[in-house]
Motif scaffolding. Structure first.
Motif, PDB file in Angstrom:
ATOM      1  N   ALA A  74       0.806  -1.214   0.000  1.00 30.83           N
ATOM      2  CA  ALA A  74       0.000   0.000   0.000  1.00 30.83           C
ATOM      3  C   ALA A  74       0.845   1.273   0.000  1.00 30.83           C
ATOM      4  O   ALA A  74       0.348   2.342  -0.275  1.00 30.83           O
ATOM      5  CB  ALA A  74      -0.925  -0.003   1.211  1.00 30.83           C
ATOM      6  N   SER A  75       2.130   1.167   0.330  1.00 30.52           N
ATOM      7  CA  SER A  75       2.951   2.361   0.379  1.00 30.52           C
ATOM      8  C   SER A  75       3.216   2.889  -1.017  1.00 30.52           C
ATOM      9  O   SER A  75       3.377   2.132  -1.964  1.00 30.52           O
ATOM     10  CB  SER A  75       4.280   2.050   1.075  1.00 30.52           C
ATOM     11  N   THR A  76       3.236   4.206  -1.143  1.00 23.75           N
ATOM     12  CA  THR A  76       3.500   4.849  -2.424  1.00 23.75           C
ATOM     13  C   THR A  76       4.958   5.304  -2.450  1.00 23.75           C
ATOM     14  O   THR A  76       5.374   6.084  -1.596  1.00 23.75           O
ATOM     15  CB  THR A  76       2.582   6.058  -2.614  1.00 23.75           C
ATOM     16  N   PRO A  77       5.746   4.834  -3.424  1.00 25.82           N
ATOM     17  CA  PRO A  77       7.153   5.262  -3.486  1.00 25.82           C
ATOM     18  C   PRO A  77       7.253   6.761  -3.714  1.00 25.82           C
ATOM     19  O   PRO A  77       6.395   7.379  -4.348  1.00 25.82           O
ATOM     20  CB  PRO A  77       7.708   4.477  -4.679  1.00 25.82           C
ATOM     21  N   GLY A  98       2.198  -0.936 -11.832  1.00 24.58           N
ATOM     22  CA  GLY A  98       3.445  -0.566 -11.201  1.00 24.58           C
ATOM     23  C   GLY A  98       3.985   0.750 -11.721  1.00 24.58           C
ATOM     24  O   GLY A  98       3.338   1.448 -12.497  1.00 24.58           O
ATOM     25  N   SER A  99       5.189   1.105 -11.264  1.00 31.17           N
ATOM     26  CA  SER A  99       5.824   2.347 -11.666  1.00 31.17           C
ATOM     27  C   SER A  99       7.288   2.087 -11.996  1.00 31.17           C
ATOM     28  O   SER A  99       7.860   1.061 -11.614  1.00 31.17           O
ATOM     29  CB  SER A  99       5.713   3.394 -10.548  1.00 31.17           C
ATOM     30  N   VAL A 100       7.887   3.030 -12.721  1.00 32.45           N
ATOM     31  CA  VAL A 100       9.305   2.950 -13.077  1.00 32.45           C
ATOM     32  C   VAL A 100       9.974   4.238 -12.622  1.00 32.45           C
ATOM     33  O   VAL A 100       9.458   5.341 -12.857  1.00 32.45           O
ATOM     34  CB  VAL A 100       9.496   2.758 -14.597  1.00 32.45           C
ATOM     35  N   TRP A 101      11.123   4.081 -11.962  1.00 32.20           N
ATOM     36  CA  TRP A 101      11.825   5.223 -11.378  1.00 32.20           C
ATOM     37  C   TRP A 101      13.259   5.287 -11.882  1.00 32.20           C
ATOM     38  O   TRP A 101      13.896   4.252 -12.094  1.00 32.20           O
ATOM     39  CB  TRP A 101      11.856   5.098  -9.854  1.00 32.20           C
ATOM     40  N   LYS A 117      12.174  -0.703 -11.900  1.00 28.15           N
ATOM     41  CA  LYS A 117      10.769  -1.055 -12.077  1.00 28.15           C
ATOM     42  C   LYS A 117      10.235  -1.626 -10.772  1.00 28.15           C
ATOM     43  O   LYS A 117      10.802  -2.570 -10.209  1.00 28.15           O
ATOM     44  CB  LYS A 117      10.621  -2.071 -13.213  1.00 28.15           C
ATOM     45  N   LEU A 118       9.130  -1.054 -10.299  1.00 29.43           N
ATOM     46  CA  LEU A 118       8.534  -1.454  -9.024  1.00 29.43           C
ATOM     47  C   LEU A 118       7.125  -1.986  -9.263  1.00 29.43           C
ATOM     48  O   LEU A 118       6.165  -1.220  -9.339  1.00 29.43           O
ATOM     49  CB  LEU A 118       8.479  -0.271  -8.053  1.00 29.43           C
ATOM     50  N   PRO A 119       6.979  -3.304  -9.427  1.00 34.65           N
ATOM     51  CA  PRO A 119       5.629  -3.864  -9.570  1.00 34.65           C
ATOM     52  C   PRO A 119       4.818  -3.579  -8.314  1.00 34.65           C
ATOM     53  O   PRO A 119       5.331  -3.654  -7.192  1.00 34.65           O
ATOM     54  CB  PRO A 119       5.886  -5.367  -9.731  1.00 34.65           C
ATOM     55  N   ARG A 120       3.553  -3.223  -8.491  1.00 33.00           N
ATOM     56  CA  ARG A 120       2.691  -2.960  -7.335  1.00 33.00           C
ATOM     57  C   ARG A 120       2.404  -4.236  -6.568  1.00 33.00           C
ATOM     58  O   ARG A 120       2.124  -4.219  -5.385  1.00 33.00           O
ATOM     59  CB  ARG A 120       1.366  -2.344  -7.789  1.00 33.00           C
TER      60      ARG A 120
END
Length: 409
Positions: A74-77, A98-101, A117-120
């Motif tokens: 649940a945490s948002t990077p 997910g998101s990519v940073w 890459k951070l899969p949710r």
């Protein structure tokens, strides 16, 4: 009481959110309303993910969403966060799953920046083993047209991550449009992609999720295939559910087999049949079709889950030349390229090109003005090709003969 989502639910969410986000915004509500009974329990989760993607409020204030428990982090990077040995710098991409940073090593071991890459969704108890397999696959793939996978793992909080080579570029379709590339230039750029995939196939790795977003073109015109995150080695032999086989061997799980983008997936991916390198050949055909026509070869008749999959399993793509945006492009596609695309996208794998290399060779023959294997052989076809390749020489000969006959007459 909130309902815990299972690993199978997570896999279904991955597939469904890709289908949902591929639709025009105006069609998404109808699509959600038409969810199959087996997926109805995922509707609120899909709405929540869609709302996050669009940057809007989640639906139904006070509605209880399914609890993801340990499966959903649940945490948002945010910038400055540590994920494993990496420090997040800024977000460079985001999708439903997910998101990519842009990130850097925080432990001082290396100074290079990476795309993290951070899969949710943390998939299951076997996640650490899966990430180790991702590293193994990445170690096999060193090619100028494949983005390097540097690292994969799970941090102390149980969050999975993939550290990839950072490419500052555009998706291949956006690059082609921005550069106003003509048909031959698009073919030459696409050939870079095919060479990268053929290299992976030579190391017994299939990509399984080829699409424009997974091919970035850097400022120097170099294509980079990325996101081998659901790639699979052809000789993997781990237990799985029924019909999840790869070259006669079981893949890891049903969930990972279904981690695909339906619009670019082969019929055998959709139906859960055996996958070979020809599955990637089909997806390459879809990608090239879109690059040359600006449209998808297969479209669903209605905006509902499963409609696109039904169309892929039963439909037939129209000739690319019939979908070309302008007459000049239609002329360039008519004949050889229509045939090449049709063979690459045959529903039956055995009727496609046997390898990515075979597809590349036929495209190269077309670029050189030689007969292509995808078209029926005949003396008229070969003669036409010969005349087009050497039109100047034949023209001079014809002019000379005309002059001789005129003088003789």
């Amino acid at each position: 009481m909130a309902t815990l989502l299972t690993a199978t639910d997570i896999a279904a969410l991955s597939r469904l959110i890709d289908e949902l986000l591929a639709l025009p915004a105006a069609d998404r509500a109808d699509w959600l309303a038409a969810l199959a009974p087996t997926d109805q329990h995922l509707a609120l989760a899909l709405q929540s993910m869609l709302a996050e993607h669009e940057g809007s409020r989640a639906p139904a204030l006070g509605t209880e969403l399914p609890a993801l428990g340990d499966i959903l982090d649940a945490s948002t990077p945010k910038p400055g966060d540590r994920v494993g040995p990496y420090r997040l710098l800024r977000q460079i991409g985001q999708g439903g799953m997910g998101s990519v940073w842009l990130a850097e090593r925080a432990d001082g071991a290396l100074t290079r920046e990476v795309a993290l890459k951070l899969p949710r969704l943390a998939w299951d108890a076997g996640l650490a083993a899966r990430m180790a397999r991702e590293r193994d696959i990445g170690a096999l793939l060193e090619h100028p047209n494949i983005t390097r996978l540097y690292d994969a793992g799970v941090d102390a909080q149980g969050r999975p991550f993939l550290a990839l080579e950072y490419i500052a570029g555009q998706p291949i379709d956006a690059w082609c449009a921005a550069q106003s590339l003509d048909v031959p230039a698009r073919l030459r750029l696409f050939m870079q992609v095919v060479h990268g995939i053929a290299y992976a196939h030579g190391r017994l790795v299939i990509h399984r999720d080829l699409k424009p977003a997974n091919v970035l073109v850097s400022a120097d015109g170099q294509a980079h295939v990325l996101d081998f995150g659901i790639a699979r080695r052809l000789h993997d032999s781990e237990p799985a559910g029924p019909a999840q086989t790869l070259q006669g061997q079981h893949t890891q799980t049903h969930e990972q087999h279904r981690a695909l983008t339906p619009r670019y997936a082969s019929p055998e991916q959709i139906s859960g049949e055996t996958l070979t390198v020809q599955s990637d050949v089909y997806s390459l055909g879809v990608l090239l079709y879109e690059l040359l026509t600006g449209t998808s070869p297969i479209t669903a008749k209605r905006a509902s889950p499963g409609a696109l999959e039904d169309a892929i399993l039963r439909g037939q793509a129209p000739l690319a030349s019939s979908r070309a945006p302008v007459r000049a492009t239609a002329r360039a596609l008519r004949g050889d390229l229509d045939a090449i695309l049709a063979q690459a996208m045959q529903r039956e794998p055995a009727r496609r090109y046997p390898t990515a290399d075979a597809l590349a060779q036929d495209i190269e023959r077309h670029l050189q003005g030689l007969p292509v294997q995808a078209r029926p052989d005949s003396w008229r076809y070969r003669l036409g090709k010969l005349l087009r390749r050497h039109w100047l020489g034949f023209g001079m000969v014809a002019l000379g003969l005309t002059s001789v006959l005129a003088l003789a007459g």
